[in-house]
Design an enzyme around this catalytic site. Structure first.
Site, PDB file in Angstrom:
ATOM      1  N   LEU A  89       8.460   4.913  -6.806  1.00  0.00           N
ATOM      2  CA  LEU A  89       9.429   3.972  -6.270  1.00  0.00           C
ATOM      3  C   LEU A  89       8.718   2.677  -5.880  1.00  0.00           C
ATOM      4  CD1 LEU A  89      11.501   6.492  -4.085  1.00  0.00           C
ATOM      5  CD2 LEU A  89      12.096   5.579  -6.344  1.00  0.00           C
ATOM      6  N   TYR A 144       6.779   3.798   2.118  1.00  0.00           N
ATOM      7  CA  TYR A 144       7.424   3.512   0.837  1.00  0.00           C
ATOM      8  C   TYR A 144       6.703   4.268  -0.274  1.00  0.00           C
ATOM      9  CZ  TYR A 144       3.961  -0.404   0.580  1.00  0.00           C
ATOM     10  OH  TYR A 144       2.825  -1.180   0.580  1.00  0.00           O
ATOM     11  N   CYS A 145       7.461   4.589  -1.325  1.00  0.00           N
ATOM     12  CA  CYS A 145       6.971   5.389  -2.456  1.00  0.00           C
ATOM     13  C   CYS A 145       6.230   6.634  -1.974  1.00  0.00           C
ATOM     14  CB  CYS A 145       6.074   4.553  -3.363  1.00  0.00           C
ATOM     15  SG  CYS A 145       5.794   5.286  -4.999  1.00  0.00           S
ATOM     16  N   PRO A 146       6.889   7.473  -1.164  1.00  0.00           N
ATOM     17  CA  PRO A 146       6.196   8.645  -0.627  1.00  0.00           C
ATOM     18  C   PRO A 146       5.914   9.682  -1.704  1.00  0.00           C
ATOM     19  CG  PRO A 146       8.535   8.749  -0.108  1.00  0.00           C
ATOM     20  CD  PRO A 146       8.299   7.405  -0.743  1.00  0.00           C
ATOM     21  N   LYS A 157      -0.336   5.774   6.324  1.00  0.00           N
ATOM     22  CA  LYS A 157      -0.652   5.664   4.903  1.00  0.00           C
ATOM     23  C   LYS A 157      -1.272   4.309   4.576  1.00  0.00           C
ATOM     24  CE  LYS A 157       1.788   5.721   0.423  1.00  0.00           C
ATOM     25  NZ  LYS A 157       3.091   6.031  -0.215  1.00  0.00           N
TER      26      LYS A 157
END
Length: 274
Positions: A89, A144-146, A157
């Site tokens: 993502l 975001y974009c896990p 992260k």
């Protein structure tokens, strides 16, 4: 692990190409290298790259109900938006984010998990002199974009790993937030989703982003790192693992393949955002 690195590697440094270096070019470079390496026409390659003020969307992101409103929001904030040709993502790329690709031939022993572990081990060794705190690979909910190979320190992260396999080659890619504010990057992606969804139903679950779950290495380790600092550590780690690094430019034939791939990924991007 070390056996993978104990051989001749090519090094391509695309970190200083500047704002004119478009993110679609990076996907074309990695697909070209995957093809050449998969066909045993090139050595395994370490490629480092930086893009300025770009949001790289996943294919699913491009199907959000109000995607054009989301892209307009990003444009108003000075960001370009493109759709990657691999999974995942939305992520943020800017001058404080270093990207690394380890590109090698697909072998039976290099499963998908082994590819991710290769990069995870590489980054742990690269940063072991900087922190006594463990670098964990696990999904960071709120980022975001896990994904299961989010890299974090104390639950925050700073990097994410992806992987692309095409034509017999593997590109294991990572983005490393070196400097700047991780939470500000996360807030930008959060607001993009707000604009691109507007309370409508979606066909997939978008991440509920909590900006405080993300940070840069400079923030986490209390040091003012630059992209060049981390790039130097990457090269030292390759040397410590027994790699022999060489540099060279594409031949005319290789450049032609690159141009073909660039045309392909550009057309795909246009279709996704039409």
């Amino acid at each position: 692990m070390n056996d993978v690195f104990k051989q001749a590697w090519k090094f391509l440094d695309h970190t200083s190409f500047g704002p004119s270096f478009h993110a679609l070019q990076s996907f074309a470079y990695d697909d070209t290298l995957c093809t050449l390496i998969g066909q045993e026409q090139a050595s395994p390659t370490l490629r480092a790259w930086v893009h300025h003020d770009t949001i790289v969307l996943g294919t699913q992101d491009s199907r959000l109900p109000y995607i054009q409103d989301g892209i307009s929001f990003l444009t108003e904030h000075g960001y370009d938006a493109i759709v990657r040709n691999s999974g995942g993502l939305a992520v943020v790329l800017d001058s404080g984010v270093l990207n690394l690709s380890l590109i090698l031939k697909e072998e039976r022993h290099l499963s998908i998990d082994a590819g991710y572990d290769l990069m995870y081990t590489f980054i742990k060794h690269m940063l072991k002199a900087d922190t006594t705190d463990p670098i964990e690979a696990k999904e960071i909910v709120g980022s975001y974009c896990p994904g299961s190979y989010d890299l974090s320190i104390h639950g925050k992260k700073f990097a994410g790993i992806s992987q692309r396999r095409i034509r017999g080659g593997i590109a294991v890619q990572i983005y490393l937030c070196v400097s700047g504010s991780g939470s500000e990057r996360a807030a930008l992606v959060r607001d993009f989703y707000t604009e691109a969804i507007k309370q409508a139903e979606t066909k997939f679950t978008t991440p509920s982003i909590i900006p405080e779950t993300m940070a840069s290495l400079s923030e986490l380790l209390g040091k003012r790192y630059t992209v060049n600092d981390i790039l130097l550590r990457m090269l030292e780690t390759m040397h410590n693992f027994g790699a022999t690094l060489t540099t060279s430019s594409f031949t005319n034939e290789e450049h032609l393949l690159y141009e073909q791939n660039l045309t392909r990924v550009t057309l795909r991007n246009e279709r996704c955002l039409a």
